[in-house]
Design an enzyme around this catalytic site. Structure first.
Site, short mmCIF file in Angstrom:
data_model
loop_
_atom_site.label_atom_id
_atom_site.label_comp_id
_atom_site.label_asym_id
_atom_site.label_seq_id
_atom_site.Cartn_x
_atom_site.Cartn_y
_atom_site.Cartn_z
N LYS A 178 -5.17 18.24 24.81
CA LYS A 178 -4.56 18.30 25.98
C LYS A 178 -5.76 17.70 27.11
CE LYS A 178 -1.73 22.41 25.49
NZ LYS A 178 -1.56 23.60 25.70
N ASP A 226 0.30 24.49 31.44
CA ASP A 226 0.53 24.77 30.18
C ASP A 226 2.09 25.32 30.10
OD1 ASP A 226 0.12 25.37 27.33
OD2 ASP A 226 -0.27 27.51 27.83
N LYS A 227 2.69 25.30 29.15
CA LYS A 227 4.22 25.85 29.19
C LYS A 227 4.04 27.39 28.88
CE LYS A 227 7.17 25.43 25.68
NZ LYS A 227 7.60 27.10 25.63
N ASP A 241 -3.91 29.24 30.14
CA ASP A 241 -4.27 30.72 29.52
C ASP A 241 -5.79 30.89 29.35
OD1 ASP A 241 -4.29 29.49 27.05
OD2 ASP A 241 -2.85 30.63 26.34
N THR A 251 2.86 20.59 26.88
CA THR A 251 3.38 21.68 25.82
C THR A 251 3.15 21.05 24.38
OG1 THR A 251 5.21 22.99 25.06
CG2 THR A 251 5.78 20.89 26.18
N ASP A 278 -6.48 26.26 26.12
CA ASP A 278 -6.40 24.99 27.17
C ASP A 278 -8.04 25.08 27.67
OD1 ASP A 278 -3.78 24.89 27.05
OD2 ASP A 278 -3.72 26.75 28.36
#
Length: 676
Positions: free
Chosen positions: A547, A372-373, A566, A519, A570
């Site tokens: 995602k 994840d960004k 995080d 992202t 997610d």
């Protein structure tokens, strides 16, 4: 207490050490320590009794060419040997009953059969059966086995101290601030949410909470793996069990008991140790079949020596006993649990919390990592990435300082990012906000404006500079600095890339792992981050609920995938991935969908956890190879294959070899390290 659940460690050879599931951690630890002391005591007492057994044994007298004969000597020898058999051999005799009840014969079965056959036969000889007694072999065999168990259990306790270390982190009492501001020392279980506690310099923080007064630095190394002290001031969160530095703190309690960070870590560590290991299943099956093989080999050995080679029953019996002892799957039973104990302890001390053991084992085969960004590869907050001086009358640092001076009175995220990145600010007068467009003020007698591209467009101001256009093309937020109505430069801001991200991606690539990013940001921002950190691939404008689909898409290529995020939006992707890694969980370690929780917001810990998974597997393979491989040579020697060459192992020598193999396995496990 030891972080390897004693049930898990020793049920591989049932009856070795029996623990009760569900006991408090401190209870199981004290019981384990008691068992170590028990084996130690039995060893020394049995060893003392063994000396007169040796002196009174006819074989020892013949070997050393001395004679000590007196009326009733055989019965004295039998009495002393009986004491060693029943006292020193009691753990093994109990162990065989447990193993037979659970229908899983193992090490205890082999040892108990060996010493029982030797004792019963020798007793029969004392009371009239023609033959040769085995009392000195019996006594020394029990001594060596007790010594081996004592050493092995001490190794387990040394390798398995993670939970004990965690328990010791908490202080016994807290300095509670009463309503009248007086101090009262209270036990931790009397603290409640909302209470205020005083933490003096050098003391351990008694509970998770928020600093309301004071400034200091806190050592969180034992909890998060963070090697340098972390600065704390009013508003900062602190973790119970961390060590206060030189300043005094007033902390408002936010979490207590089972909700505390330390309690959650302890639960996770214990669950990881107790969770099923597929490698351990393999070791357990191998130990079971090795036990069956040992019993069969023992029967074949005594049969061949008696029926084919026409040796005496005493000689054949000694060969059988030696085979059964040397084939004990002791090392095999500990090969995996010891490595599990060490890896779990190491991971806990380094802020790598293993929630699901099978997920951790799968991490060694990961071929692609999806990051994840925001908050993972980046800090999740705005910061200045570039400053462009257009006119040339000011350098970049001074231009940024002028911009920060005006923005000092604004609460906008862009303003905060500029202020945080500048080296100080000048005093400002006449600050005024330009709604939707920026802000302005008088700085050093000059009119300074920090404005958006929209302001320039409205006022027909052209920023003809290729550098600015490039920054905008990267998806960065660009603001312009106008001083005395002249365009002086531009400041570009973006989500700041973590300084560790580039190294983490580089090291993952060196490990042969493809690195990708998910992202929700636009493609320009995604491309900029991907280029900056060196990603192989990125997916932009991905909604949180989509995602998991991207994870499936990568898996469809035949790649084993780890998802790193995080743990909040997610969660579906973490659950879909072959290995879910929650990063930056802070004090919220109970991320339900993750296999592994990384306490620190540091992508380098992803490298550490995959490296540890690979190193753990290597250690398991090494231990299993040693624990099974040495039997290829040991069993034929024990059976008497070296007899024509004058090589003959006694039961005690066989026990020594078996114990040495166990110690080698224990030592090898302790060489496991977390590579950073």
């Amino acid at each position: 207490m030891n972080p390897m659940n004693p049930d898990m460690a020793h049920n591989t050879h049932k009856g070795h050490i029996r623990q009760h599931e569900g006991k408090p951690a401190h209870g199981s630890g004290s019981h384990h320590a008691h068992m170590v002391a028990d084996f130690k005591r039995r060893f020394w007492i049995s060893l003392v009794i063994t000396f007169p057994v040796l002196i009174l044994s006819p074989q020892i007298q013949d070997f050393f060419r001395f004679t000590l004969v007196f009326p009733g000597q055989p019965y004295v020898l039998w009495s002393l040997s009986s004491a060693v058999f029943f006292y020193g051999g009691l753990p093994f005799l109990k162990g065989i009953l447990d193993e037979l009840k659970s229908r899983s014969p193992g090490m205890m079965t082999l040892i108990a059969l060996a010493i029982t056959v030797a004792y019963v036969y020798s007793t029969a000889v004392v009371y009239g059966l023609a033959g040769m007694v085995f009392f000195w072999e019996l006594a020394t065999l029990i001594d060596v086995m007790l010594l081996g168990h004592w050493i092995e259990m001490r190794s387990i306790m040394a390798a398995s101290s993670a939970l004990e270390e965690l328990a010791r982190l908490m202080p016994a009492e807290a300095h509670k601030l009463m309503p009248d501001d007086s101090l009262k020392d209270v036990p931790l279980d009397e603290l409640a949410i909302g209470d205020r506690v005083l933490v003096k310099p050098g003391e351990k923080i008694p509970a998770d909470g928020t600093v309301t007064k004071g400034e200091t630095s806190v050592d969180e190394a034992m909890l998060t793996g963070e090697s340098t002290p972390v600065p704390k001031q009013a508003g900062a969160a602190v973790i119970g069990g961390s060590v206060n530095g030189d300043g005094s703190l007033t902390v408002e309690v936010r979490r207590t008991g089972e909700d505390s960070y330390l309690s959650q870590i302890t639960t996770l560590v214990r669950e990881a140790q107790e969770s099923k290991s597929r490698t351990q299943d393999l070791a357990n099956r191998a130990a079971f079949w090795l036990t069956i093989t040992a019993i069969a080999a023992g029967v074949i050995t005594i049969t061949v020596w008696l029926a084919v080679l026409k040796q005496s029953f005493a000689f054949a019996l000694e060969r059988m006993v030696t085979v059964m002892v040397i084939t004990c799957p002791h090392a095999l039973g500990l090969a995996v649990p010891l490595v599990v104990a060490v890896s779990t302890a190491l991971s806990a001390r380094n802020g790598l919390l293993i929630k699901k053991r099978d997920g951790f084992e799968r991490a060694r085969n990961i071929q692609a990592v999806l990051f994840d960004k925001t908050g993972t590869l980046t800090l999740g907050k705005f910061g200045v990435t570039d400053v462009v001086a257009i006119s040339g009358s000011l350098d970049e640092k001074e231009l940024l300082k002028y911009a920060a001076s005006v923005e000092a009175h604004s609460q906008h995220p862009i303003a905060k990012g500029i202020i945080a990145s500048a080296e100080g600010a000048f005093p400002v007068e006449g600050f005024k906000s330009i709604p939707g467009k920026g802000a302005q003020g008088i700085v050093n007698g000059r009119e300074v404006m920090v404005v958006s591209p929209g302001y320039l467009k409205e006022n027909a101001i052209r920023a003809e500079d290729g550098r600015v256009e490039k920054l905008a093309a990267q998806g960065k937020t660009v603001v312009f600095v106008i001083i005395d109505r002249q365009l002086q430069g531009a400041v570009a801001l973006a989500d700041i890339i973590r300084p560790e991200s580039r190294e983490a991606i580089s090291r993952l690539k060196e490990m042969g792992i493809r690195c990708m990013m998910l992202t929700g940001d636009n493609k320009q921002v995604a491309k900029w981050v991907a280029d900056e950190v060196g990603l192989d691939e990125y997916f932009a404008e991905v909604l949180p609920e989509k995602k998991a689909e991207k994870v499936r898409e990568v898996q469809a290529r035949g790649l084993r995938v780890a998802m790193t995020g995080d743990g909040v939006n997610d969660a579906p992707a973490l659950a879909q991935a072959d290995v879910g890694i929650a990063i930056g969980a802070g004090t919220d370690v109970a991320v339900a969908t993750a296999d592994i929780v990384l306490v620190r917001s540091n992508p380098l810990d992803v490298v550490s956890v995959i490296g540890l998974a690979r190193a753990t597997y290597r250690k398991m393979v090494q231990n299993l190879a040693w624990a099974t491989g040495y039997n290829v040579i040991a069993i034929p020697l024990a059976a008497g294959a070296g007899f024509p060459a004058g090589i003959l192992l006694s039961p005690a020598a066989g026990a020594a070899l078996m114990s040495i193999s166990t110690v080698i396995v224990a030592i090898n496990a302790r060489f496991l390290r977390v590579r950073k």
